[in-house]
Motif scaffolding. Sequence first.
Motif, PDB file in Angstrom:
ATOM      1  N   GLN A 132       4.094  19.567   5.991  1.00 51.61           N
ATOM      2  CA  GLN A 132       3.567  20.808   5.989  1.00 51.61           C
ATOM      3  C   GLN A 132       2.610  20.933   4.480  1.00 51.61           C
ATOM      4  N   GLU A 133       3.218  20.210   3.582  1.00 48.12           N
ATOM      5  CA  GLU A 133       2.255  20.270   2.168  1.00 48.12           C
ATOM      6  C   GLU A 133       1.173  19.360   2.395  1.00 48.12           C
ATOM      7  N   ALA A 134       1.180  18.464   3.271  1.00 50.61           N
ATOM      8  CA  ALA A 134      -0.136  17.782   3.555  1.00 50.61           C
ATOM      9  C   ALA A 134      -1.208  18.460   4.322  1.00 50.61           C
ATOM     10  N   ILE A 135      -0.839  19.204   5.128  1.00 49.29           N
ATOM     11  CA  ILE A 135      -1.489  20.334   6.093  1.00 49.29           C
ATOM     12  C   ILE A 135      -2.140  21.410   5.232  1.00 49.29           C
ATOM     13  N   THR A 136      -1.343  21.968   4.360  1.00 50.46           N
ATOM     14  CA  THR A 136      -1.688  23.025   3.692  1.00 50.46           C
ATOM     15  C   THR A 136      -2.329  22.989   2.309  1.00 50.46           C
ATOM     16  N   HIS A 137      -2.023  21.780   2.072  1.00 51.07           N
ATOM     17  CA  HIS A 137      -2.439  21.322   0.337  1.00 51.07           C
ATOM     18  C   HIS A 137      -2.108  22.179  -0.520  1.00 51.07           C
ATOM     19  N   THR A 138      -0.849  22.727  -0.314  1.00 54.57           N
ATOM     20  CA  THR A 138      -0.059  23.660  -1.394  1.00 54.57           C
ATOM     21  C   THR A 138       1.236  23.134  -1.554  1.00 54.57           C
ATOM     22  N   LEU A 139       1.753  23.519  -2.805  1.00 52.76           N
ATOM     23  CA  LEU A 139       3.275  23.165  -3.072  1.00 52.76           C
ATOM     24  C   LEU A 139       3.674  24.715  -3.258  1.00 52.76           C
ATOM     25  N   PRO A 140       5.090  24.828  -2.963  1.00 53.62           N
ATOM     26  CA  PRO A 140       5.590  26.217  -3.619  1.00 53.62           C
ATOM     27  C   PRO A 140       5.526  26.595  -4.981  1.00 53.62           C
ATOM     28  N   THR A 141       5.332  27.743  -5.437  1.00 60.13           N
ATOM     29  CA  THR A 141       5.209  28.181  -6.409  1.00 60.13           C
ATOM     30  C   THR A 141       6.246  29.280  -6.962  1.00 60.13           C
ATOM     31  N   THR A 142       6.148  29.601  -8.370  1.00 60.90           N
ATOM     32  CA  THR A 142       7.339  30.600  -8.746  1.00 60.90           C
ATOM     33  C   THR A 142       6.949  31.255 -10.026  1.00 60.90           C
ATOM     34  N   GLU A 143       7.387  32.238 -10.474  1.00 58.37           N
ATOM     35  CA  GLU A 143       6.977  32.645 -11.730  1.00 58.37           C
ATOM     36  C   GLU A 143       7.787  32.146 -12.830  1.00 58.37           C
ATOM     37  N   PRO A 144       7.115  31.514 -13.808  1.00 63.78           N
ATOM     38  CA  PRO A 144       7.603  30.759 -14.704  1.00 63.78           C
ATOM     39  C   PRO A 144       8.765  31.598 -15.703  1.00 63.78           C
ATOM     40  N   VAL A 145       9.639  30.763 -15.989  1.00 59.39           N
ATOM     41  CA  VAL A 145      10.742  31.359 -17.073  1.00 59.39           C
ATOM     42  C   VAL A 145      10.091  31.021 -18.344  1.00 59.39           C
ATOM     43  N   ALA A 146      10.027  32.298 -19.186  1.00 61.15           N
ATOM     44  CA  ALA A 146       9.438  32.394 -20.535  1.00 61.15           C
ATOM     45  C   ALA A 146      10.387  31.362 -21.415  1.00 61.15           C
ATOM     46  N   GLN A 147       9.918  30.692 -22.270  1.00 57.58           N
ATOM     47  CA  GLN A 147      10.658  30.048 -23.333  1.00 57.58           C
ATOM     48  C   GLN A 147      11.638  31.006 -24.007  1.00 57.58           C
ATOM     49  N   ALA A 148      11.196  32.158 -24.210  1.00 54.44           N
ATOM     50  CA  ALA A 148      12.124  33.010 -25.132  1.00 54.44           C
ATOM     51  C   ALA A 148      13.385  33.460 -24.298  1.00 54.44           C
ATOM     52  N   ASP A 149      13.388  33.290 -22.820  1.00 55.76           N
ATOM     53  CA  ASP A 149      14.358  33.232 -22.019  1.00 55.76           C
ATOM     54  C   ASP A 149      15.265  32.235 -21.843  1.00 55.76           C
ATOM     55  N   VAL A 150      14.592  30.862 -22.339  1.00 54.69           N
ATOM     56  CA  VAL A 150      15.416  29.695 -22.183  1.00 54.69           C
ATOM     57  C   VAL A 150      16.278  29.784 -23.565  1.00 54.69           C
ATOM     58  N   PHE A 151      15.549  30.098 -24.925  1.00 56.88           N
ATOM     59  CA  PHE A 151      16.311  30.426 -25.959  1.00 56.88           C
ATOM     60  C   PHE A 151      17.306  31.523 -25.895  1.00 56.88           C
ATOM     61  N   ALA A 152      17.220  32.490 -25.145  1.00 55.85           N
ATOM     62  CA  ALA A 152      18.174  33.523 -25.161  1.00 55.85           C
ATOM     63  C   ALA A 152      19.415  32.906 -24.144  1.00 55.85           C
ATOM     64  N   ALA A 153      19.116  32.229 -23.288  1.00 55.77           N
ATOM     65  CA  ALA A 153      20.233  31.496 -22.335  1.00 55.77           C
ATOM     66  C   ALA A 153      21.010  30.582 -23.169  1.00 55.77           C
ATOM     67  N   ARG A 154      20.277  29.879 -24.211  1.00 54.53           N
ATOM     68  CA  ARG A 154      21.005  28.955 -25.058  1.00 54.53           C
ATOM     69  C   ARG A 154      22.212  29.835 -25.840  1.00 54.53           C
TER      70      ARG A 154
END
Length: 318
Positions: A187-209
């Motif tokens: 499917q990726e070879a046919i569409t030439h695309t990969l799944p995407t998502t909204e990135p988690v902000a670094q501030a959220d990573v530090f808050a999770a820690r």
Amino acid sequence: MPLSRFHSLRAYLDNVILGQTVLTENLLIALIADGHLLVEGPPGLAKTRAVKALCDGVEGDFHRIQFTPDLLPADLTGTDIYRAQTGTFEFEAGPIFHNLILADEINRAPAKVQSALLEAMAEGQVTVGKTSYPLPKLFLVMATQNPLENEGTYPLPEAQLDRFLMHINLDYPSGETEKQILRQSRQEAITHTLPTTEPVAQADVFAARDQAMGLYLAEPLEDYIVEIVMATREPARYSAELAKWLEYGVSPRATIALERCARARAWLHNRDFVSPEDIQAVAPNVLRHRLLLSYQAQAEGVTPDRVINHILSQVAVP
């Protein structure tokens, strides 16, 4: 809420990296626990794809470094460049100055290169000449090793292994998962695309820690963590088999890693307390690379995982 963002990130990783739920969960645990991963497995198990996917899912930049026998420390850290126009030296940063680093086949580089990575992992900085340069606050190294080919490799010294938060062993996927991988690749070879998502902000990573470090950890569970560690150092107290199998126990870094990884796992599972199950779940990955087995254990084919399972069976659960 950082937790909901991380649940979305985990779903994204599991969608991109099929059949490697152990790897995706431990990538997130390492990210929340602020540590580094050593991943060992045959080629082609999506190790590079996993780090790239994590980078796509987290606000930050990614760099892959292929470790080879001719690699130099400056190829990692950077070096001072002489500028003839000004008559001064100027520091040119190397690829280590990124948020997420894939150290591919780390054991193919000699000790002097590994030592350059050691300072970066342990101190969050690199030193060139007389000057030290801080690395990004969000900094994670995922190093890989190929267990099938040892010719021309340089085994990692125990001091460097101890800097890795966890050591993950990967295996081949099932036949059903293999079919899903085949369809995904087509499917990726046919569409030439990969799944995407909204990135988690670094501030959220530090808050999770911060939130993970704030979870309730009962004192009996602190004692449980310490007892697991002490069983590696004083094995004769627990069983004759352990005394026969273990040469040296783990360092205090293992104690800290056990607690932080257990906290990160509990947080990912949406609990406000750490349970014995969390400690037992992360113990193999935290201790596997830190144990030094005796010659007798190696001759008998005893694996670190067998030793760890025996320790968990001998130490009483509170």
